[in-house]
Design a protein around this motif. Structure first.
Motif, PDB file in Angstrom:
ATOM      1  N   GLN A  12       0.831  -1.206   0.000  1.00  0.00           N
ATOM      2  CA  GLN A  12       0.000   0.000   0.000  1.00  0.00           C
ATOM      3  C   GLN A  12       0.866   1.257   0.000  1.00  0.00           C
ATOM      4  N   LEU A  13       1.942   1.235   0.785  1.00  0.00           N
ATOM      5  CA  LEU A  13       2.852   2.382   0.839  1.00  0.00           C
ATOM      6  C   LEU A  13       3.503   2.624  -0.522  1.00  0.00           C
ATOM      7  N   LEU A  14       3.961   1.562  -1.171  1.00  0.00           N
ATOM      8  CA  LEU A  14       4.602   1.710  -2.479  1.00  0.00           C
ATOM      9  C   LEU A  14       3.622   2.243  -3.515  1.00  0.00           C
ATOM     10  N   ASP A  15       2.379   1.799  -3.448  1.00  0.00           N
ATOM     11  CA  ASP A  15       1.371   2.289  -4.377  1.00  0.00           C
ATOM     12  C   ASP A  15       1.157   3.790  -4.184  1.00  0.00           C
ATOM     13  N   GLU A  16       1.299   4.246  -2.938  1.00  0.00           N
ATOM     14  CA  GLU A  16       1.115   5.663  -2.619  1.00  0.00           C
ATOM     15  C   GLU A  16       2.318   6.514  -3.022  1.00  0.00           C
ATOM     16  N   VAL A  17       3.541   6.022  -2.795  1.00  0.00           N
ATOM     17  CA  VAL A  17       4.723   6.875  -2.975  1.00  0.00           C
ATOM     18  C   VAL A  17       5.430   6.725  -4.315  1.00  0.00           C
ATOM     19  N   LEU A  18       5.179   5.666  -5.056  1.00  0.00           N
ATOM     20  CA  LEU A  18       5.870   5.503  -6.347  1.00  0.00           C
ATOM     21  C   LEU A  18       5.210   6.378  -7.404  1.00  0.00           C
ATOM     22  N   ASP A  19       5.592   7.647  -7.397  1.00  0.00           N
ATOM     23  CA  ASP A  19       5.131   8.592  -8.398  1.00  0.00           C
ATOM     24  C   ASP A  19       6.199   9.662  -8.582  1.00  0.00           C
ATOM     25  N   ILE A  20       5.842  10.744  -9.215  1.00  0.00           N
ATOM     26  CA  ILE A  20       6.830  11.779  -9.543  1.00  0.00           C
ATOM     27  C   ILE A  20       7.316  12.524  -8.293  1.00  0.00           C
ATOM     28  N   ASP A  21       6.598  12.428  -7.169  1.00  0.00           N
ATOM     29  CA  ASP A  21       6.996  13.114  -5.933  1.00  0.00           C
ATOM     30  C   ASP A  21       8.065  12.364  -5.149  1.00  0.00           C
ATOM     31  N   LEU A  22       8.400  11.152  -5.541  1.00  0.00           N
ATOM     32  CA  LEU A  22       9.445  10.391  -4.860  1.00  0.00           C
ATOM     33  C   LEU A  22      10.789  11.072  -5.097  1.00  0.00           C
ATOM     34  N   ILE A  23      11.557  11.257  -4.031  1.00  0.00           N
ATOM     35  CA  ILE A  23      12.908  11.794  -4.168  1.00  0.00           C
ATOM     36  C   ILE A  23      13.895  10.636  -4.249  1.00  0.00           C
ATOM     37  N   ARG A  24      13.851   9.767  -3.240  1.00  0.00           N
ATOM     38  CA  ARG A  24      14.717   8.576  -3.260  1.00  0.00           C
ATOM     39  C   ARG A  24      14.206   7.567  -2.253  1.00  0.00           C
ATOM     40  N   ALA A  25      14.602   6.331  -2.444  1.00  0.00           N
ATOM     41  CA  ALA A  25      14.343   5.267  -1.474  1.00  0.00           C
ATOM     42  C   ALA A  25      15.624   4.451  -1.353  1.00  0.00           C
ATOM     43  N   VAL A  26      15.951   4.035  -0.137  1.00  0.00           N
ATOM     44  CA  VAL A  26      17.143   3.241   0.108  1.00  0.00           C
ATOM     45  C   VAL A  26      16.733   2.009   0.894  1.00  0.00           C
ATOM     46  N   ILE A  27      17.051   0.845   0.342  1.00  0.00           N
ATOM     47  CA  ILE A  27      16.770  -0.426   1.007  1.00  0.00           C
ATOM     48  C   ILE A  27      18.102  -0.952   1.519  1.00  0.00           C
ATOM     49  N   SER A  28      18.174  -1.236   2.824  1.00  0.00           N
ATOM     50  CA  SER A  28      19.452  -1.650   3.404  1.00  0.00           C
ATOM     51  C   SER A  28      19.217  -2.673   4.512  1.00  0.00           C
ATOM     52  N   GLY A  29      20.307  -3.126   5.086  1.00  0.00           N
ATOM     53  CA  GLY A  29      20.243  -4.112   6.161  1.00  0.00           C
ATOM     54  C   GLY A  29      19.939  -5.501   5.652  1.00  0.00           C
ATOM     55  N   PRO A  30      20.812  -6.082   4.814  1.00  0.00           N
ATOM     56  CA  PRO A  30      20.527  -7.415   4.279  1.00  0.00           C
ATOM     57  C   PRO A  30      20.541  -8.471   5.377  1.00  0.00           C
ATOM     58  N   ARG A  31      19.678  -9.465   5.252  1.00  0.00           N
ATOM     59  CA  ARG A  31      19.631 -10.553   6.229  1.00  0.00           C
ATOM     60  C   ARG A  31      20.846 -11.470   6.075  1.00  0.00           C
ATOM     61  N   LYS A  32      21.320 -11.638   4.833  1.00  0.00           N
ATOM     62  CA  LYS A  32      22.534 -12.411   4.565  1.00  0.00           C
ATOM     63  C   LYS A  32      23.576 -11.463   4.017  1.00  0.00           C
ATOM     64  N   LYS A  33      24.792 -11.580   4.484  1.00  0.00           N
ATOM     65  CA  LYS A  33      25.844 -10.617   4.123  1.00  0.00           C
ATOM     66  C   LYS A  33      26.415 -10.821   2.721  1.00  0.00           C
ATOM     67  N   ASP A  34      26.222 -11.970   2.111  1.00  0.00           N
ATOM     68  CA  ASP A  34      26.716 -12.165   0.744  1.00  0.00           C
ATOM     69  C   ASP A  34      25.653 -11.684  -0.248  1.00  0.00           C
ATOM     70  N   GLY A  35      26.088 -11.254  -1.398  1.00  0.00           N
ATOM     71  CA  GLY A  35      25.150 -10.776  -2.407  1.00  0.00           C
ATOM     72  C   GLY A  35      24.948  -9.276  -2.333  1.00  0.00           C
ATOM     73  N   ILE A  36      23.726  -8.838  -2.563  1.00  0.00           N
ATOM     74  CA  ILE A  36      23.407  -7.418  -2.619  1.00  0.00           C
ATOM     75  C   ILE A  36      23.417  -6.820  -1.210  1.00  0.00           C
ATOM     76  N   GLN A  37      24.134  -5.690  -1.054  1.00  0.00           N
ATOM     77  CA  GLN A  37      24.267  -5.026   0.239  1.00  0.00           C
ATOM     78  C   GLN A  37      23.259  -3.895   0.431  1.00  0.00           C
ATOM     79  N   LYS A  38      22.923  -3.187  -0.665  1.00  0.00           N
ATOM     80  CA  LYS A  38      22.052  -2.019  -0.574  1.00  0.00           C
ATOM     81  C   LYS A  38      21.402  -1.793  -1.931  1.00  0.00           C
ATOM     82  N   VAL A  39      20.202  -1.200  -1.920  1.00  0.00           N
ATOM     83  CA  VAL A  39      19.499  -0.866  -3.158  1.00  0.00           C
ATOM     84  C   VAL A  39      19.011   0.574  -3.047  1.00  0.00           C
TER      85      VAL A  39
END
Length: 134
Positions: free
Chosen positions: A6-33
């Motif tokens: 629901q939050l993504l449906d609300e914020v994914l538009d032209i008003d979005l400045i940035r989003a940062v996804i962090s804190g991986p559960r496993k340390k190998d692979g992707i660290q941040k998005v």
């Protein structure tokens, strides 16, 4: 995960400045998005920049595909920070999968994100401008 959807449906538009996804559960692979909006060929896309230990990968996705991709990332990460023109959101996911969404309204509206695809690099010394001490 319905709260995140629901939050993504609300914020994914032209008003979005940035989003940062962090804190991986496993340390190998992707660290941040990092997610940012951009305009390409007159359409609104969202650029997903995922970081490993030594590399960065980019994908440009439309709103629906970006929402699905972010939901998949949130199954493997612990938190997400979202900045929009009017508010800031913090999404936390516990070990058991409990989702907490915190919203903080901005006192003043922030500037919109730069939507250009090929941004100009910011150098300390600009190219083509003579510097007398050099």
């Amino acid at each position: 995960m319905n709260e995140i959807e629901q939050l993504l449906d609300e914020v994914l538009d032209i008003d979005l400045i940035r989003a940062v996804i962090s804190g991986p559960r496993k340390k190998d692979g992707i660290q941040k998005v990092k997610v940012r909006p951009l305009k390409k060929n007159g359409a609104l896309y969202f650029q997903m920049e995922s970081f490993t230990a030594t590399q960065a990968f980019h994908k440009n996705l439309e709103k629906e595909d970006a929402g699905v991709c972010i939901l998949e990332y949130m199954e493997r990460f612990r938190q997400m920070q979202i900045e929009t023109v009017g508010a800031e959101y913090t999404v936390l996911v516990s070990k058991k999968g409990k989702v907490t969404v915190k919203k903080k309204q901005r006192r003043e509206k922030a500037c919109q994100a730069d939507l250009s695809h090929d941004r100009k690099k910011h150098y300390i010394l600009e190219e083509g401008i003579p510097v007398p001490f050099l």
